[in-house]
Design a protein around this motif. Structure first.
Motif, PDB file in Angstrom:
ATOM      1  N   PRO B   7       0.833  -1.206   0.000  1.00 60.11           N
ATOM      2  CA  PRO B   7       0.000   0.000   0.000  1.00 60.11           C
ATOM      3  C   PRO B   7       0.868   1.257   0.000  1.00 60.11           C
ATOM      4  O   PRO B   7       1.885   1.317   0.699  1.00 60.11           O
ATOM      5  N   SER B   8       0.471   2.230  -0.805  1.00 61.68           N
ATOM      6  CA  SER B   8       1.236   3.472  -0.867  1.00 61.68           C
ATOM      7  C   SER B   8       0.297   4.625  -1.192  1.00 61.68           C
ATOM      8  O   SER B   8      -0.932   4.456  -1.212  1.00 61.68           O
ATOM      9  N   THR B   9       0.886   5.797  -1.470  1.00 58.94           N
ATOM     10  CA  THR B   9       0.102   6.979  -1.800  1.00 58.94           C
ATOM     11  C   THR B   9       0.487   7.422  -3.209  1.00 58.94           C
ATOM     12  O   THR B   9       1.671   7.469  -3.543  1.00 58.94           O
ATOM     13  N   THR B 104       8.339  15.425  -3.325  1.00 58.73           N
ATOM     14  CA  THR B 104       9.123  14.495  -2.521  1.00 58.73           C
ATOM     15  C   THR B 104       8.520  14.469  -1.118  1.00 58.73           C
ATOM     16  O   THR B 104       7.625  15.248  -0.798  1.00 58.73           O
ATOM     17  N   CYS B 105       9.028  13.579  -0.285  1.00 56.74           N
ATOM     18  CA  CYS B 105       8.389  13.335   1.008  1.00 56.74           C
ATOM     19  C   CYS B 105       8.702  14.417   2.038  1.00 56.74           C
ATOM     20  O   CYS B 105       9.622  15.219   1.879  1.00 56.74           O
ATOM     21  N   GLU B 407      10.347   3.229  -4.297  1.00 54.68           N
ATOM     22  CA  GLU B 407      11.644   2.669  -3.922  1.00 54.68           C
ATOM     23  C   GLU B 407      12.136   3.160  -2.569  1.00 54.68           C
ATOM     24  O   GLU B 407      13.303   2.995  -2.240  1.00 54.68           O
ATOM     25  N   ARG B 408      11.248   3.801  -1.815  1.00 49.24           N
ATOM     26  CA  ARG B 408      11.694   4.386  -0.546  1.00 49.24           C
ATOM     27  C   ARG B 408      10.522   4.556   0.417  1.00 49.24           C
ATOM     28  O   ARG B 408       9.365   4.559   0.017  1.00 49.24           O
ATOM     29  N   ASP B 409      10.873   4.723   1.688  1.00 47.90           N
ATOM     30  CA  ASP B 409       9.865   4.986   2.706  1.00 47.90           C
ATOM     31  C   ASP B 409       9.724   6.486   2.924  1.00 47.90           C
ATOM     32  O   ASP B 409      10.634   7.254   2.626  1.00 47.90           O
ATOM     33  N   ARG B 421       1.499   7.372   4.401  1.00 49.06           N
ATOM     34  CA  ARG B 421       2.755   6.694   4.146  1.00 49.06           C
ATOM     35  C   ARG B 421       2.996   6.421   2.666  1.00 49.06           C
ATOM     36  O   ARG B 421       2.090   6.121   1.896  1.00 49.06           O
ATOM     37  N   VAL B 422       4.288   6.519   2.330  1.00 44.88           N
ATOM     38  CA  VAL B 422       4.801   6.016   1.069  1.00 44.88           C
ATOM     39  C   VAL B 422       5.698   4.874   1.502  1.00 44.88           C
ATOM     40  O   VAL B 422       6.449   5.013   2.464  1.00 44.88           O
TER      41      VAL B 422
END
Lengths: 418, 618
Positions: B7-9, B104-105, B407-409, B421-422
């Protein structure tokens, strides 16, 4: 020896499965046997994701992991066959066991007819399904109608016409009719569904008709194929599973439940299809609703009838690229290509960001076509209507031209000289 | 074979839809619906549906690149860091600029800001949202106290009236647009003010084709009509607001006739809009604002305060953001520090040779036009951290390859303040790295490892929760539920869905009306006869997504059919569009879906009025 047509009660002998599974854990046990005996390479089941409302497809290769996937999730509204086509090469090189609802089973056959899934490599255990509830709506329903914090619920089930929840502090059931009256309850395609016992699977399992001392502790199993019979025999022989013939009274009850569900399906069909009107009114209604389309292609991505590498809706001659909303041709193409084979799985509606009742429109047309031509999709390998009606004439014509391109994707071309 | 759902955004717009990344044998092979996410319930638009394609694009930058003699050469991370550190160490703080990213996050932007402010010691930090929503955010702070959407995307569906202005949610933020559709299905009346017959305008109960740039006049006109009809919420105004008289005086001249003249609409349309907006409560305003949108958002806020449509579900001023983390980048502090330069000021200073070093993360600012490109070319040392070779990256001296969202949190904060969350689903391509990791390693190369010794994104987030008041109480653990948390977390298990239920976050606890006057922009003239309804040019993600390129292969200029006929322009003709500050050549989209005298185009130069000339084509 078990044979096609047998009606049994079945339950597990496996202590681990017993702890977690519902209704005697028969389905989980059969999968355990199938994996251990290498009858399948993997099992694709629905398991709990972030919580009880989050259904997640899970590929299990190790029988020890099966117990974690046990139990039913009525908030799972996924359709598995399209995943097998997309991500598992249509089971071309791998034997996969799949637990299926009626819509899954029907979708399997439709994809198989189109050579998108190799059914020889699929083992289906069907489960009776009275319908499923979209997860976010289910949570709202539990908060609004039950007055219960949805995060406190640890189990939900649909039984005897009620949606029942178990939560910290008790359990509560409300009739599905009442919930649906209030705008909650099952998805609209589920309400119209009449594929309650998926007999086109290898085994059709469920809790309807389990009575007497086995009630709640065993699963009703109808053996629907030789493949299914062998699987059951193997599991019993291995000692994973125990069976006994179903109580004839239970069989009768099962029939009644199924009959009642079919009637309910008819009631909803009448309700939904009448709301569409007829003839020009129906067309107007469909045109008005589809005019909100934002062309996300989700209906096409999810549809178990759609399989083309290049969808006709992307042909600029019919539908202008980038135009939102697209012209009505976008939807006409979908109706023309799908309506005769629509299995009313509901994905196109469930996933529509523009709230277009796509499944209702498509299903309404399928039902009309079925009345006219008698073709029932999703039951068996019978070819779809459009192919069937024109096949001989068309094949002869194409054969004379030396090309059989039109059906190449769909059906194996006839051998030369035919 | 390994097969999992992660699961992601969605990485695109500020709606923040939940998606499942389908991972097969270490590769993202597709997107599957995540029904459980409360924002979108598994539904997505074409961008979300195809958001895995750019992850696997062959165009991804896979290794650090250092420009030598005008050409990029592959370099080790060590050498790239060394090169950048050498430049930054010797640089004077006020000669350096940092541009953070709205895609970006939060974790990336937070350490980016710390690198700029604490290590390089510059006040020149800003984020790319400056070009679109930053003024609007400031306007919201002044009116209500918090710089964010007042309500939730979900609760738009419970509105009884919706006014859409400066926004086309069905196309730009489609899953927020869905909520407008749902409200309408429940009986809400939808008013859309747009010169274009956009997808949203097409579903409107009342579409008013106002001239571009006249939104403030239109909103003031509605306010004036409401006051004239005595339909303002007098109790709410008396108890919960300040400065009403100022606003009343300011909107008084905006009679229907006066507004009609400015906006190019009928006087009747103004009173009709006022009637519909006040016919039932709750009434919601949906906007995406745009450049210089402070006045627009203040006029929206006035209207909400005037009618008491704030602090309740289904009401509010709902600012829909263009990028996935436009809200978060600002929340974590990527805004100019004391007297520091904003992005436009940095560009100007760079053009004037006053900013000599620029560090740009996850943003293609060159897409904003020739002036920016010229300024970038003048910068002595340009660092670009990105996934793709954008027009901005091409001008860099050092390029650092970023990992994609898959590819990242990390976390991103959507328009409605929901921190989601990503999740890392696969390994980064090539030697690319998560943005926060790159920044921390660079800080180390600059001798500042102590304050950047983060082992993972979660540790950074924990610092954010300590330092940023709005994020207090949020942890990765309580973001695990698909609801995640809408800041401020203090509002409940899932945070705060509706701001200002009790009182406003302003100093006196009251909602502040403001006197907003319509200021006429650059008017159309004989030389530049067409008014511009602008779209933002972007495409870093979508132009690396074949399924989207197939739909939108190039930027187009939309022109009214009658105007096109006069100029001899046919569908597909190449058209030179010129304004006072520049020109560009685009393909023509000839349509009845735009007001005569107005053109719609992705602007690569600032202009409110342009002329069109056919250059070629049948």
């Amino acid at each position: 020896m078990t044979k096609k047509g047998d009606m049994l009660y079945a339950w597990t002998n496996d202590a681990d499965i017993q702890k977690k599974a519902e209704l005697g854990g028969a389905v989980t046990s059969i999968w355990k046997y199938a994996l251990e005996s290498k009858a399948v390479d993997a099992v694709l089941v629905i398991s709990k994701g972030k919580d009880l409302y989050d259904a997640k497809p899970t590929l299990v290769k190790n029988a020890a992991e099966l117990a974690n996937t046990a139990g039913s999730l009525h908030c799972g509204t996924l359709l598995l066959p399209k995943l097998i086509k997309k991500y598992f090469d249509g089971a071309a090189n791998m034997k996969i066991g799949v637990t299926v609802k009626g819509c899954d089973a029907m979708a399997f056959y439709e994809l198989a007819k189109r050579k998108q899934i190799n059914l020889d490599n699929i083992v289906m255990i069907g489960v009776n399904c009275g319908g499923s509830v979209s997860p976010v709506l289910a949570r709202k329903m539990i908060a609004d109608k039950y007055g219960v914090d949805p995060d406190k619920v640890h189990k939900e089930e649909i039984d005897k016409g009620q949606f029942i929840i178990e939560y910290e502090g008790g359990h509560k059931g409300i009739s599905v009719d009442e919930l649906e009256e209030a705008g909650y309850g099952r998805r609209s395609n589920c309400r119209r569904c009449k594929m309650k016992v998926p007999r086109q699977a290898d085994l059709a399992c469920g809790n309807w008709g389990v009575i007497g001392p086995r009630a709640g502790k065993a699963t009703f199993v109808e053996v629907c194929s030789e493949k299914g019979a062998n699987l059951l025999d193997g599991a019993v022989k291995k000692g994973i599973l125990a069976t006994e013939p179903a109580n004839p009274k239970g069989l009768e009850i099962r029939g009644k439940v199924e009959g009642a569900m079919m009637k309910l399906g008819d009631k909803w069909r009448k309700h939904d299809f009448e709301s569409l009107g007829e003839g020009k009114d129906r067309l107007k209604k469909i045109m008005a609703e589809t005019s909100r389309c934002i062309k996300c292609y989700s209906c096409i991505s999810a549809c178990p009838i759609c399989y083309c590498v290049d969808c006709t809706t992307k042909n600029p001659a019919y539908v202008t690229p980038g135009e939102v909303p697209p012209n009505f041709m976008f939807h006409l193409i979908r109706f023309a290509h799908i309506a005769d084979s629509c299995v009313n799985c509901g994905q196109c509606q469930e996933l529509c960001p523009a709230e277009i009742p796509n499944a209702m429109f498509m299903h309404a047309q399928q039902v009309e076509l079925e009345k006219m031509f008698g073709h029932v999709p999703g039951l068996d390998m019978e070819l779809p209507l459009m192919a069937f009606v024109e096949e001989k004439v068309e094949r002869a014509r194409l054969h004379n031209t030396g090309s059989d391109m039109i059906y190449e994707n769909v059906f194996t071309p006839l051998p030369k000289g035919h | 074979m390994d097969f999992t759902y992660v699961p992601s955004t969605c990485p695109y717009c500020g709606t923040g839809c939940g998606i499942n990344l389908v991972v097969k044998d270490g590769k993202v092979e597709g997107i599957s619906p995540w029904h459980r996410n409360p924002v979108n319930e598994g539904k997505v638009c074409i961008r979300g549906n195809k958001s895995f394609e750019f992850v696997n694009s062959a165009e991804r930058i896979t290794t650090p690149l250092i420009k030598k003699d005008g050409r990029f050469a592959e370099a080790s991370w060590e050498d790239a860091y060394k090169e950048i550190a050498a430049h930054l160490k010797g640089a004077k703080g006020d000669e350096v600029g940092f541009v953070a990213s709205a895609r970006t996050c939060n974790e990336d932007n937070y350490v980016f800001k710390n690198l700029a402010v604490n290590v390089v010691k510059t006040a020149n930090i800003d984020y790319c949202g400056r070009r679109c929503n930053a003024d609007a955010v400031k306007g919201l702070v002044e009116a209500f106290g918090q710089g964010a959407m007042t309500n939730s995307i979900t609760d738009i569906s419970s509105a009884k009236a919706i006014l859409v202005v400066g926004s086309n949610p069905l196309e730009e933020n489609p899953l927020a647009g869905r909520r407008v559709i749902m409200a309408q299905k429940n009986g809400a009346k939808v008013i859309v003010a747009d010169a274009r017959t956009s997808a949203t305008a097409k579903i409107a109960d009342l579409h008013i084709a106002i001239n571009p740039g006249t939104e403030v006049a239109f909103l003031n006109g509605i306010a004036a009509a409401i006051i004239k009809a005595g339909r303002e919420n007098k109790d709410f105004i008396a108890q919960k607001t300040s400065n009403f008289e100022k606003c009343k005086a300011a909107v008084a001249p905006c009679t229907p006739d006066a507004v009609a003249k400015i906006c190019g609409i009928s006087a009747d349309a103004v009173t009709k809009a006022a009637e519909l907006f006040t016919a039932a409560q709750p009434a919601s305003i949906v906007t995406s604002a745009g450049a210089g949108s402070g006045d627009l958002i203040r006029a929206c806020a006035n209207l909400s305060l005037l009618t008491g449509n704030i602090g309740i579900a289904g009401a509010g001023v709902n600012l829909l953001r263009g990028k996935s983390n436009a809200q978060g980048a600002m929340d974590v502090g990527c805004v100019p520090q004391d007297n520091g330069h904003s992005v436009p000021a940095m560009i100007e200073a760079a053009g004037a040779g006053k900013i000599k070093t620029l560090y740009i993360m996850g943003e293609n600012i060159a897409s904003a036009g020739a002036m920016v490109v010229d300024a970038l070319d003048k910068v002595g040392f340009l660092v670009v951290q990105d996934m793709f070779m954008t027009a901005t990256a091409k001008r860099a001296h050092v390029i650092l390859p970023s990992a994609s969202f898959a590819e990242r949190d990390g976390t991103v904060t959507n328009s409605e303040r929901r921190v989601q969350r990503v999740r890392k689903a696969v390994e980064p391509v090539g030697s690319s790295k998560a943005d926060w990791q790159i920044i921390c390693e660079l800080a180390k190369a600059m001798g500042a490892e102590k304050d950047f010794a983060y082992k993972n994104a979660e540790e950074i987030f924990n610092d954010i929760a300590k330092k940023v008041p709005a994020y207090a109480g949020i942890t990765y653990a309580n973001l695990e539920k698909p609801e995640a948390i809408q800041w401020p977390a203090s509002g409940g298990v899932f945070g705060t869905a509706v701001l200002y239920a009790d009182k406003f976050a302003t100093r006196d606890g009251k909602g502040a009306f403001s006197a907003v006057e319509y200021k006429a922009g650059e008017a159309v003239s004989a030389e530049y006869p067409f008014a511009v309804a602008a779209q933002w040019p972007t495409g870093t993600l979508s132009l690396n997504t074949p399924s989207i390129v197939r739909e939108f292969s190039e930027a187009k200029v939309s022109i009214n059919k009658a105007d096109a006929k006069t100029l001899g322009i046919k569908p597909g003709s190449r058209v030179k569009v010129s304004g006072k500050t520049g020109s560009s050549t685009l393909a023509a989209d000839v349509t009845t879906g735009i007001k005569a005298g107005v053109v719609s185009l992705p602007l690569t130069f600032a202009a409110a009025a342009v002329k069109l000339e056919k250059t070629e084509g049948a």
